[in-house]
Design a protein around this motif. Sequence first.
Motif, PDB file in Angstrom:
ATOM      1  N   ARG A 181     -11.461   3.447   6.566  1.00  0.00           N
ATOM      2  CA  ARG A 181     -11.374   2.086   6.210  1.00  0.00           C
ATOM      3  C   ARG A 181     -11.668   1.718   4.822  1.00  0.00           C
ATOM      4  O   ARG A 181     -12.125   0.594   4.107  1.00  0.00           O
ATOM      5  CB  ARG A 181     -12.685   1.342   6.832  1.00  0.00           C
ATOM      6  CG  ARG A 181     -12.505   1.441   8.400  1.00  0.00           C
ATOM      7  CD  ARG A 181     -13.565   0.607   9.110  1.00  0.00           C
ATOM      8  NE  ARG A 181     -14.959   1.394   8.851  1.00  0.00           N
ATOM      9  CZ  ARG A 181     -16.037   1.023   9.433  1.00  0.00           C
ATOM     10  NH1 ARG A 181     -16.072  -0.282  10.149  1.00  0.00           N
ATOM     11  NH2 ARG A 181     -17.140   1.859   9.373  1.00  0.00           N
ATOM     12  N   ARG A 182     -11.058   2.728   3.945  1.00  0.00           N
ATOM     13  CA  ARG A 182     -11.130   2.469   2.429  1.00  0.00           C
ATOM     14  C   ARG A 182      -9.889   1.616   1.998  1.00  0.00           C
ATOM     15  O   ARG A 182      -8.830   1.962   2.522  1.00  0.00           O
ATOM     16  CB  ARG A 182     -11.167   3.851   1.769  1.00  0.00           C
ATOM     17  CG  ARG A 182     -12.274   4.711   1.972  1.00  0.00           C
ATOM     18  CD  ARG A 182     -12.201   5.943   1.358  1.00  0.00           C
ATOM     19  NE  ARG A 182     -13.365   6.730   1.636  1.00  0.00           N
ATOM     20  CZ  ARG A 182     -14.406   6.961   0.780  1.00  0.00           C
ATOM     21  NH1 ARG A 182     -14.468   6.109  -0.277  1.00  0.00           N
ATOM     22  NH2 ARG A 182     -15.628   7.791   1.322  1.00  0.00           N
ATOM     23  N   GLU A 183      -9.830   0.644   0.955  1.00  0.00           N
ATOM     24  CA  GLU A 183      -8.952  -0.095   0.634  1.00  0.00           C
ATOM     25  C   GLU A 183      -8.209   0.893  -0.382  1.00  0.00           C
ATOM     26  O   GLU A 183      -8.746   0.858  -1.576  1.00  0.00           O
ATOM     27  CB  GLU A 183      -9.295  -1.335  -0.015  1.00  0.00           C
ATOM     28  CG  GLU A 183      -8.288  -2.618  -0.109  1.00  0.00           C
ATOM     29  CD  GLU A 183      -8.701  -3.647  -0.624  1.00  0.00           C
ATOM     30  OE1 GLU A 183      -7.817  -4.558  -0.736  1.00  0.00           O
ATOM     31  OE2 GLU A 183      -9.953  -3.940  -0.491  1.00  0.00           O
ATOM     32  N   ASP A 197       1.130  -1.064  -0.013  1.00  0.00           N
ATOM     33  CA  ASP A 197       0.186   0.042  -0.060  1.00  0.00           C
ATOM     34  C   ASP A 197       0.890   1.342  -0.003  1.00  0.00           C
ATOM     35  O   ASP A 197       0.533   1.976  -0.622  1.00  0.00           O
ATOM     36  CB  ASP A 197      -0.910  -0.037   1.304  1.00  0.00           C
ATOM     37  CG  ASP A 197      -1.966  -0.873   0.802  1.00  0.00           C
ATOM     38  OD1 ASP A 197      -2.271  -1.366  -0.281  1.00  0.00           O
ATOM     39  OD2 ASP A 197      -3.052  -1.300   1.979  1.00  0.00           O
ATOM     40  N   GLY A 219      -0.547   5.516   8.757  1.00  0.00           N
ATOM     41  CA  GLY A 219      -1.926   5.243   8.938  1.00  0.00           C
ATOM     42  C   GLY A 219      -2.713   5.954   8.404  1.00  0.00           C
ATOM     43  O   GLY A 219      -4.212   5.604   8.136  1.00  0.00           O
ATOM     44  N   LEU A 262      -5.334   4.434   5.905  1.00  0.00           N
ATOM     45  CA  LEU A 262      -6.575   3.495   6.199  1.00  0.00           C
ATOM     46  C   LEU A 262      -7.628   4.392   6.705  1.00  0.00           C
ATOM     47  O   LEU A 262      -8.546   3.996   7.344  1.00  0.00           O
ATOM     48  CB  LEU A 262      -5.891   2.609   7.569  1.00  0.00           C
ATOM     49  CG  LEU A 262      -4.818   1.843   7.199  1.00  0.00           C
ATOM     50  CD1 LEU A 262      -4.246   1.079   8.586  1.00  0.00           C
ATOM     51  CD2 LEU A 262      -4.871   0.922   6.011  1.00  0.00           C
ATOM     52  N   ASP A 320     -10.019   8.838  -3.720  1.00  0.00           N
ATOM     53  CA  ASP A 320      -9.207   8.443  -2.431  1.00  0.00           C
ATOM     54  C   ASP A 320      -7.844   9.050  -2.649  1.00  0.00           C
ATOM     55  O   ASP A 320      -7.309   9.372  -1.410  1.00  0.00           O
ATOM     56  CB  ASP A 320      -9.099   6.802  -2.582  1.00  0.00           C
ATOM     57  CG  ASP A 320     -10.449   6.233  -2.106  1.00  0.00           C
ATOM     58  OD1 ASP A 320     -11.292   7.067  -1.775  1.00  0.00           O
ATOM     59  OD2 ASP A 320     -10.615   5.066  -2.334  1.00  0.00           O
TER      60      ASP A 320
END
Length: 285
Positions: A55-57, A3, A49, A52, A69
């Motif tokens: 809570r989106r991927e 990520d 962090g 995250l 995003d």
Amino acid sequence: MTDIELATAQLQWLTHAPDLILPPESLRLPAAFTLELNEVLLKLAEDPGRLLVDRREFGKGRLGKQFEDLTSLYFRLNCQIIDIKRNIQIKKDNITLGELDFMIQLPDRWVHLEVAVKFYLLDGDGSHLDHFIGPGRADKLGAKWRHMIHHQLPIAYSPAGLSTLASLGIDDFTQAAWVKGALFYHWQQESVPAIPLLVNPSHDRGWWVRHSELTSMKEHYKVNNIQLISKPDWLMPIDVLGTYHQQSLSDIQIESLQHPVMAAVLTGNGDTSRGFIVPDDWGIS
């Protein structure tokens, strides 16, 4: 890619790629929104962090949502931005009239920001925004811009929009539009045509080629490898794409393609470029 690696690559693209559209001065992105890449990556390293949030991927979903995003992450790394509200639905009598991409709070004001990322192929002489068409021919740059200007931005000032924003504590705001992406020209086009005034003269450019023309293009540019660029990787710099494995396309795979695909071509002298391979019947309708 992890990520963090994906976010780093996409943030590099976001900060370095030129804007696709240069909106009127009143809708330009505020200077306070803009960060240099090194500052962005430093902030990300300090607090990974942030990827995250909500809570989106990260890096998943349709391209437009990926871009939202990415821009959300970019703004959250900006210490001048106090608060960010996303995807605000505007409703009247339980009917959704539209959605505001972002409301962003600076120390002195709120900014309503609409964003878009588009990759369009030229099908025409380039004198009009509607000559730039999506690979699937389902949308046009002109239509997208008109929708942004005449629907997405004005809805914030509608009675329902003002009421919704007031409920969030937002009574006054300015507006901005941010469009990123690239335009793709037929590989045999000798020169870039005159472009509409709204298009950034320094926009990111690529090529497009029909199946039956691919052999000629490969011979002309001494192409020794063609790699598929999957949609999640469209928001990356071309030099980053070349540093990790992509799916190479065989002649048989290319011949069987039923729809346009984005690909990177690698030449014998090490140059890399990207474009679209399209079926032979893709073109002026």
